[in-house]
Design a protein around this motif. Structure first.
Motif, PDB file in Angstrom:
ATOM      1  N   ALA A 159       0.809  -1.225   0.000  1.00 55.53           N
ATOM      2  CA  ALA A 159       0.000   0.000   0.000  1.00 55.53           C
ATOM      3  C   ALA A 159       0.841   1.272   0.000  1.00 55.53           C
ATOM      4  CB  ALA A 159      -0.928   0.000   1.212  1.00 55.53           C
ATOM      5  N   ASP A 160       2.151   1.154   0.192  1.00 51.43           N
ATOM      6  CA  ASP A 160       2.995   2.347   0.245  1.00 51.43           C
ATOM      7  C   ASP A 160       3.195   2.981  -1.125  1.00 51.43           C
ATOM      8  OD1 ASP A 160       3.278   2.201   2.937  1.00 51.43           O
ATOM      9  OD2 ASP A 160       5.295   1.344   2.927  1.00 51.43           O
ATOM     10  N   HIS A 161       2.965   2.215  -2.199  1.00 53.58           N
ATOM     11  CA  HIS A 161       3.163   2.736  -3.544  1.00 53.58           C
ATOM     12  C   HIS A 161       1.990   2.349  -4.433  1.00 53.58           C
ATOM     13  CE1 HIS A 161       7.244   3.763  -2.430  1.00 53.58           C
ATOM     14  NE2 HIS A 161       7.508   2.504  -2.133  1.00 53.58           N
ATOM     15  N   ASP A 162       1.842   3.111  -5.522  1.00 58.46           N
ATOM     16  CA  ASP A 162       0.841   2.829  -6.544  1.00 58.46           C
ATOM     17  C   ASP A 162       1.548   2.517  -7.856  1.00 58.46           C
ATOM     18  OD1 ASP A 162      -1.470   3.471  -4.928  1.00 58.46           O
ATOM     19  OD2 ASP A 162      -0.911   5.576  -5.120  1.00 58.46           O
ATOM     20  N   THR A 163       0.781   2.230  -8.897  1.00 62.30           N
ATOM     21  CA  THR A 163       1.354   2.166 -10.231  1.00 62.30           C
ATOM     22  C   THR A 163       1.788   3.569 -10.653  1.00 62.30           C
ATOM     23  OG1 THR A 163      -0.745   2.594 -11.353  1.00 62.30           O
ATOM     24  CG2 THR A 163      -0.228   0.286 -10.804  1.00 62.30           C
ATOM     25  N   LEU A 164       2.523   3.655 -11.736  1.00 60.54           N
ATOM     26  CA  LEU A 164       2.940   4.969 -12.235  1.00 60.54           C
ATOM     27  C   LEU A 164       1.726   5.825 -12.575  1.00 60.54           C
ATOM     28  CD1 LEU A 164       5.044   6.999 -13.203  1.00 60.54           C
ATOM     29  CD2 LEU A 164       5.118   5.768 -15.384  1.00 60.54           C
ATOM     30  N   ALA A 165       0.777   5.246 -13.281  1.00 65.00           N
ATOM     31  CA  ALA A 165      -0.406   6.019 -13.676  1.00 65.00           C
ATOM     32  C   ALA A 165      -1.183   6.499 -12.462  1.00 65.00           C
ATOM     33  CB  ALA A 165      -1.301   5.181 -14.583  1.00 65.00           C
ATOM     34  N   ASP A 166      -1.356   5.619 -11.469  1.00 69.41           N
ATOM     35  CA  ASP A 166      -2.100   6.016 -10.276  1.00 69.41           C
ATOM     36  C   ASP A 166      -1.334   7.044  -9.447  1.00 69.41           C
ATOM     37  OD1 ASP A 166      -4.229   4.407 -10.926  1.00 69.41           O
ATOM     38  OD2 ASP A 166      -3.616   2.735  -9.646  1.00 69.41           O
ATOM     39  N   THR A 167      -0.015   6.951  -9.461  1.00 69.26           N
ATOM     40  CA  THR A 167       0.798   7.947  -8.752  1.00 69.26           C
ATOM     41  C   THR A 167       0.592   9.324  -9.370  1.00 69.26           C
ATOM     42  OG1 THR A 167       2.472   6.310  -8.134  1.00 69.26           O
ATOM     43  CG2 THR A 167       3.154   8.618  -8.153  1.00 69.26           C
TER      44      THR A 167
END
Length: 249
Positions: A159-167
């Motif tokens: 949960a600490d990171h998202d995909t590039l698009a979601d970021t």
């Protein structure tokens, strides 16, 4: 050895404390800094490598850097020539507590999200230091692909990171518009990680009688294994040049 001592040795051969080449850093700075910009701030500056590169080719620029690593800041101060020392002020302390009388044309925070408690909190903190029309250079991790058990066993949290698009979508939703970006390549990651573990391992081998030598070698080996078997090709870094969506240039 504490974390800061290990980091100082591990970054001997890779002064940028992120998987970015010097060419990529210069390109990002060239995009970010406009001819009339005069003030730059780096929150979580480490050895101030971004600021030093920005100042070295822009004689009218002045900069502030903030970091909790007092030993690294002290080494950086000692290494500065007179021309840079007059234009670069390094502040020992928590970036969240830093205050300045004036805003900045560019505020940087690359790979320091943990220091602020998350992406949105980091962006909010950076915005407080901007002069009107100012920009932010913001670097954050993202998942190149879904982390597997080997990655999560290293202590990463899905949960600490998202995909590039979601970021990028989350940054936009927070009120920012990306006007440039750089995704660190596999070559940049490999160079960074080989340099990190290799510099630390070399130091340990060159200091066999040092009381911290065995620990340093074990740390280098564990880091290399964790990277190769855990997060290589899984964890990415995107560095975004941002401007407030509701703020005119």
């Amino acid at each position: 050895m504490n974390r800061q001592e290990i980091s100082a040795i591990a970054h001997t051969d890779h002064p940028i404390a992120n998987p970015l080449s010097l060419g990529s850093v210069d390109q990002l700075l060239d995009r970010a800094l406009r001819p009339d910009d005069r003030r730059v701030l780096d929150l979580g500056c480490g050895n101030a490598s971004w600021l030093i590169r920005a100042l070295s080719t822009r004689p009218l620029l002045v900069a502030d850097g903030v970091d909790t690593d007092t030993a690294t800041l002290a080494r950086t101060r000692r290494s500065l020539d007179a021309g840079l020392a007059d234009r670069l002020t390094l502040h020992d302390g928590d970036a969240r507590d830093f205050r300045a009388a004036q805003g900045y044309d560019l505020v940087l925070s690359v790979g320091s999200v943990h220091a602020f408690g998350g992406r949105e909190a980091t962006l909010d903190a950076l915005a407080k230091h901007l002069a009107p029309g100012g920009r932010v250079l913001f670097g954050d991790g993202f998942w190149e692909r879904e982390p597997n058990k080997a990655t999560l066993d290293l202590g990463f949290v899905a949960a600490d990171h998202d995909t590039l698009a979601d970021t990028v979508d989350a940054v936009v939703a927070a009120g920012w518009t990306p006007i440039y970006g750089h995704v660190s390549t596999q070559q940049e990651w490999d160079d960074y990680e080989w340099s990190w573990s290799g510099s630390l391992a070399r130091w340990a081998l060159e200091h066999p009688d040092h009381p911290d030598g065995a620990e340093a070698l074990a740390t280098a080996q564990a880091h290399r294994t964790g990277w190769l078997r855990g997060y290589r090709g899984v964890l990415g870094l995107v560095t975004l040049l941002l401007q407030r969506t509701d703020q005119a240039a």
